[in-house]
Each structure stands twice: as C-alpha cells, then as structure tokens.
Design a protein around this motif. Structure first.
Motif, PDB file in Angstrom:
ATOM      1  N   ASP A   1       0.855  -1.189   0.000  1.00 35.90           N
ATOM      2  CA  ASP A   1       0.000   0.000   0.000  1.00 35.90           C
ATOM      3  C   ASP A   1       0.888   1.234   0.000  1.00 35.90           C
ATOM      4  N   LEU A   2       0.476   2.247  -0.745  1.00 33.76           N
ATOM      5  CA  LEU A   2       1.233   3.486  -0.843  1.00 33.76           C
ATOM      6  C   LEU A   2       0.496   4.621  -0.146  1.00 33.76           C
ATOM      7  N   ILE A   3       1.233   5.407   0.625  1.00 32.88           N
ATOM      8  CA  ILE A   3       0.733   6.642   1.214  1.00 32.88           C
ATOM      9  C   ILE A   3       1.701   7.745   0.791  1.00 32.88           C
ATOM     10  N   TRP A   4       1.178   8.816   0.206  1.00 31.27           N
ATOM     11  CA  TRP A   4       2.070   9.816  -0.391  1.00 31.27           C
ATOM     12  C   TRP A   4       1.583  11.230  -0.112  1.00 31.27           C
ATOM     13  N   GLY A   5       2.517  12.115   0.195  1.00 34.24           N
ATOM     14  CA  GLY A   5       2.205  13.532   0.320  1.00 34.24           C
ATOM     15  C   GLY A   5       2.210  14.184  -1.052  1.00 34.24           C
ATOM     16  N   GLN A   6       1.117  14.812  -1.415  1.00 33.96           N
ATOM     17  CA  GLN A   6       1.015  15.407  -2.750  1.00 33.96           C
ATOM     18  C   GLN A   6       2.037  16.519  -2.969  1.00 33.96           C
ATOM     19  N   LYS A   7       2.462  17.169  -1.894  1.00 38.06           N
ATOM     20  CA  LYS A   7       3.396  18.283  -2.006  1.00 38.06           C
ATOM     21  C   LYS A   7       4.826  17.874  -1.668  1.00 38.06           C
ATOM     22  N   ASP A   8       5.132  16.590  -1.767  1.00 40.44           N
ATOM     23  CA  ASP A   8       6.499  16.117  -1.532  1.00 40.44           C
ATOM     24  C   ASP A   8       7.437  16.822  -2.514  1.00 40.44           C
ATOM     25  N   PRO A   9       8.440  17.570  -2.021  1.00 39.00           N
ATOM     26  CA  PRO A   9       9.330  18.301  -2.930  1.00 39.00           C
ATOM     27  C   PRO A   9      10.385  17.440  -3.594  1.00 39.00           C
ATOM     28  N   TRP A  10      10.572  16.215  -3.103  1.00 38.28           N
ATOM     29  CA  TRP A  10      11.668  15.378  -3.585  1.00 38.28           C
ATOM     30  C   TRP A  10      11.205  14.107  -4.297  1.00 38.28           C
ATOM     31  N   GLU A  11      10.091  13.550  -3.892  1.00 36.79           N
ATOM     32  CA  GLU A  11       9.584  12.320  -4.493  1.00 36.79           C
ATOM     33  C   GLU A  11       8.189  12.603  -5.064  1.00 36.79           C
ATOM     34  N   PRO A  12       8.101  12.922  -6.351  1.00 36.92           N
ATOM     35  CA  PRO A  12       6.827  13.368  -6.925  1.00 36.92           C
ATOM     36  C   PRO A  12       5.737  12.309  -6.860  1.00 36.92           C
ATOM     37  N   VAL A  13       4.533  12.755  -6.547  1.00 34.50           N
ATOM     38  CA  VAL A  13       3.401  11.843  -6.428  1.00 34.50           C
ATOM     39  C   VAL A  13       3.070  11.189  -7.769  1.00 34.50           C
ATOM     40  N   THR A  14       3.454  11.824  -8.864  1.00 32.04           N
ATOM     41  CA  THR A  14       3.201  11.229 -10.179  1.00 32.04           C
ATOM     42  C   THR A  14       3.906   9.883 -10.330  1.00 32.04           C
ATOM     43  N   GLU A  15       5.067   9.750  -9.695  1.00 35.92           N
ATOM     44  CA  GLU A  15       5.790   8.475  -9.744  1.00 35.92           C
ATOM     45  C   GLU A  15       5.013   7.399  -8.997  1.00 35.92           C
ATOM     46  N   ALA A  16       4.456   7.762  -7.848  1.00 37.66           N
ATOM     47  CA  ALA A  16       3.648   6.808  -7.092  1.00 37.66           C
ATOM     48  C   ALA A  16       2.433   6.371  -7.903  1.00 37.66           C
ATOM     49  N   GLN A  17       1.842   7.293  -8.621  1.00 37.54           N
ATOM     50  CA  GLN A  17       0.681   6.973  -9.457  1.00 37.54           C
ATOM     51  C   GLN A  17       1.069   6.006 -10.573  1.00 37.54           C
ATOM     52  N   GLU A  18       2.272   6.182 -11.117  1.00 39.74           N
ATOM     53  CA  GLU A  18       2.756   5.254 -12.150  1.00 39.74           C
ATOM     54  C   GLU A  18       3.014   3.875 -11.553  1.00 39.74           C
ATOM     55  N   TRP A  19       3.583   3.840 -10.358  1.00 39.44           N
ATOM     56  CA  TRP A  19       3.830   2.558  -9.700  1.00 39.44           C
ATOM     57  C   TRP A  19       2.522   1.812  -9.475  1.00 39.44           C
ATOM     58  N   ALA A  20       1.502   2.550  -9.050  1.00 38.70           N
ATOM     59  CA  ALA A  20       0.206   1.920  -8.763  1.00 38.70           C
ATOM     60  C   ALA A  20      -0.381   1.257 -10.002  1.00 38.70           C
ATOM     61  N   LYS A  21      -0.096   1.819 -11.167  1.00 37.49           N
ATOM     62  CA  LYS A  21      -0.573   1.241 -12.423  1.00 37.49           C
ATOM     63  C   LYS A  21       0.308   0.081 -12.887  1.00 37.49           C
ATOM     64  N   GLN A  22       1.580   0.168 -12.571  1.00 32.30           N
ATOM     65  CA  GLN A  22       2.568  -0.745 -13.151  1.00 32.30           C
ATOM     66  C   GLN A  22       2.742  -2.054 -12.394  1.00 32.30           C
ATOM     67  N   PHE A  23       2.660  -2.024 -11.063  1.00 34.48           N
ATOM     68  CA  PHE A  23       3.033  -3.196 -10.271  1.00 34.48           C
ATOM     69  C   PHE A  23       1.804  -3.862  -9.655  1.00 34.48           C
ATOM     70  N   ASN A  24       1.679  -5.155  -9.919  1.00 30.11           N
ATOM     71  CA  ASN A  24       0.512  -5.904  -9.451  1.00 30.11           C
ATOM     72  C   ASN A  24       0.426  -6.001  -7.939  1.00 30.11           C
ATOM     73  N   CYS A  25       1.564  -5.905  -7.255  1.00 38.85           N
ATOM     74  CA  CYS A  25       1.563  -6.053  -5.799  1.00 38.85           C
ATOM     75  C   CYS A  25       0.933  -4.856  -5.097  1.00 38.85           C
ATOM     76  N   ILE A  26       0.821  -3.727  -5.764  1.00 41.79           N
ATOM     77  CA  ILE A  26       0.298  -2.520  -5.123  1.00 41.79           C
ATOM     78  C   ILE A  26      -1.219  -2.567  -5.061  1.00 41.79           C
ATOM     79  N   GLN A  27      -1.732  -2.490  -3.836  1.00 44.15           N
ATOM     80  CA  GLN A  27      -3.163  -2.615  -3.596  1.00 44.15           C
ATOM     81  C   GLN A  27      -3.884  -1.272  -3.558  1.00 44.15           C
TER      82      GLN A  27
END
Length: 317
Positions: A260-286
């Motif tokens: 499971d992913l929890i992400w701050g939308q205003k993260d200055p270093w790790e963009p939330v767009t990457e988390a959104q891509e991971w959620a689409k790409q990896f089957n393990c992400i619930q």
C-alpha cells in the motif's frame, strides 16, 4: 499503553556485533508479539531515527504490537566506519578494518533479522523515504513472515547509476568527478557537519513539511542530537556513495507481498506522479492514498490521517 526501549545485539557473520536501538508500544504489556494481527515494524528515513514515529507508535500500539528501530548508522544504533564499494573491491585492509558497507542489503538484513529475533511473529513493514526501500528488501528476505508493506513517500534515488538514462545529458559528464569528490572523507564530513546544524535542519524541514505542521523544537532536537555522536558522519558518507544498489521499482517488480502506498502530494523530492505510475505498473500494489497538504514525511506532518490509513490496512488481517 506499555512503551519499551531496548538495545538488541545483532551478531554478524564474522562474529562481530552491532547494537540496534529499538522501541515498542503495546497495550498488552508484553513486547513479544503473539497476535493474529501482524505486528507493525516502522522503518525511518535518511537522517532520522525511531523517534521520528513519535506520533504513530502509541496510536498503532493500541491495535497491535508496534516496533520502531534505528537503522545502523542512525539514531542510537552503532555507527561503524563507512567502507566504500571500491575499497572493498580493492581489498584495502587498512581502510576496511572494522568498517561496514552501508547498503540496502545491510539495512534490509538488519530489519529482517530484528523481526525474526525480537518480534518473532508475522509483520507489516512500514517505511518512509529510504526506509521504504529498506522495507521492500526486508520483505524479500522475510518471505512469508512479512504479510505486507506500506511505503510512505518511498525514495527513488535518482543518483543511482541505473537512473542515469533519466538524467540530463550533462550529468554523464560530471558523474566521474562527482563520485571522486564524494568519496573523499574530508569532504563528506564537511558536508555533513554543515548540514547537521539546528538552523539548517529546520530549513530542510520547512521544505519537507510544506504545511509547517509539527515542525517543533522536539522534532529539530530528535534529528539534531544523533548527529553529535562521534560516528554520525559515517552513514552519510556511505549513503552518498551508493551509486549501484536496490531501487524500489526493481524490488516491487519481484515482490510477493501486498503493498500500500501513502504519499504527500506536495512532496518536494519524491513526486506523487511516480507513485501513481507505480500503482498502475506493479501488481503487488493494492492502494494509493494521496494526502493533499502533506510533503515528504506525512506520518509526522499529518499523523492523524496516516494513522487512520494504517489502522484500516491492519483491519484487513
């Protein structure tokens, strides 16, 4: 609520030992976990410690045994001299004596061995920033003993050699010089000492916590105090010289446990767009939960919401 703090002696393959500081919160009064609900093991990010989970430990401890540990090099855990990969390859005994290669294999093994030796039961691993990568590596090592992983603004480590294709072309030209510079102990120590000042720490927190919530004297002190230990610069030196190590996407691609992913939308270093891509790409992400006003450390900046999400995840077991 029964808090417990202790030191676990971690024995290495060569017979040497390292001290791991840890703490546990539980309503049962017994730090050994024997519930059907997995214990929670919290893994901090770079420069932090188990105390960075100050607003999460007591709350989650009401639902299940909740542990937090200081990774080697940080907090009150051992801070051995950093051994660089090139020094190990060269077999330089003078430099490698009593030294350690700081890496995600080291930290992942530390967390896995801690779970086996101290927790002694099924676990849910929760990691923030580089602690997310550590949690993923530990999950691989724990196999069935790890029931799931929660990544909170997981670090993507853009300076890794495997990320070079995503960097500007000029980066390839300066990279050899950069590697040479950061391998110099005098420079890494100077950089660390410059960063390890309360004023600088508070300034960085202003970026990491865009809402400014919970950026208080207690937070500055819990980050500053460990930097004053004699070996505090070693983990910094080891980490900034990690140019070829595990990346989260590679670990996610081969992970058996749910994530499971929890992400701050205003993260200055790790963009939330990457988390959104991971959620689409990896089957393990619930699931992916985005916290609109939070930055890089939402577990401390917005603990009420993060605790709620973690309690919901625990409720699945």
């Amino acid at each position: 609520m029964v808090p417990a703090e202790s030191i676990w002696t971690w024995k290495q393959a060569d017979g040497s030992t390292l001290e791991v500081a840890w703490q546990c919160h539980s309503d049962t009064g017994d730090v050994r976990h024997n519930s059907k609900i997995p214990a929670v093991v919290l893994v901090h990010g770079f420069g932090a410690s188990s105390n960075h989970w100050r607003h999460n430990l007591p709350v989650l401890g009401r639902q299940t045994h909740t542990y937090a540990l200081d990774l080697i090099g940080f907090g009150d855990s051992s801070q051995p001299r950093a051994l660089l990969a090139g020094e190990r390859a060269a077999g330089d005994r003078a430099k490698s004596s009593h030294a350690l290669l700081y890496s995600f294999d080291l930290w992942g093994q530390q967390v896995a061995d801690f779970c086996n030796a101290v927790v002694q039961g099924p676990v849910l691993l929760v990691g923030n920033s580089i602690g997310g990568v550590v949690a993923l590596r530990a999950a691989q090592l724990l196999d069935d003993h790890c029931k799931g992983v929660v990544l909170i603004d997981c670090a993507q480590r853009l300076m890794d050699d495997k990320q070079l294709a995503t960097q500007p072309a000029w980066m390839a030209w300066i990279r050899p010089l950069l590697k040479t510079l950061v391998s110099q102990r005098w420079l890494s120590t100077a950089l660390f000492r410059n960063a390890a000042r309360p004023r600088v720490i508070r300034s960085v927190l202003g970026q990491a916590y865009p809402s400014g919530k919970n950026v208080d004297d207690e937070l500055v002190e819990l980050l500053y105090k460990p930097t004053q230990r004699p070996g505090a610069a070693e983990a910094f030196r080891g980490f900034i010289n990690l140019f070829d190590d595990h990346l989260a996407p590679n670990l996610l691609n081969n992970l058996q446990q749910p994530v499971d992913l929890i992400w701050g939308q205003k993260d200055p270093w790790e963009p939330v767009t990457e988390a959104q891509e991971w959620a689409k790409q990896f089957n393990c992400i619930q699931s992916l939960t985005i916290l609109t006003e939070a930055g890089h450390c939402p577990h401390d900046e917005n603990p009420e919401e993060v605790n709620k999400q973690l309690e919901n995840i625990l409720g699945k077991y």
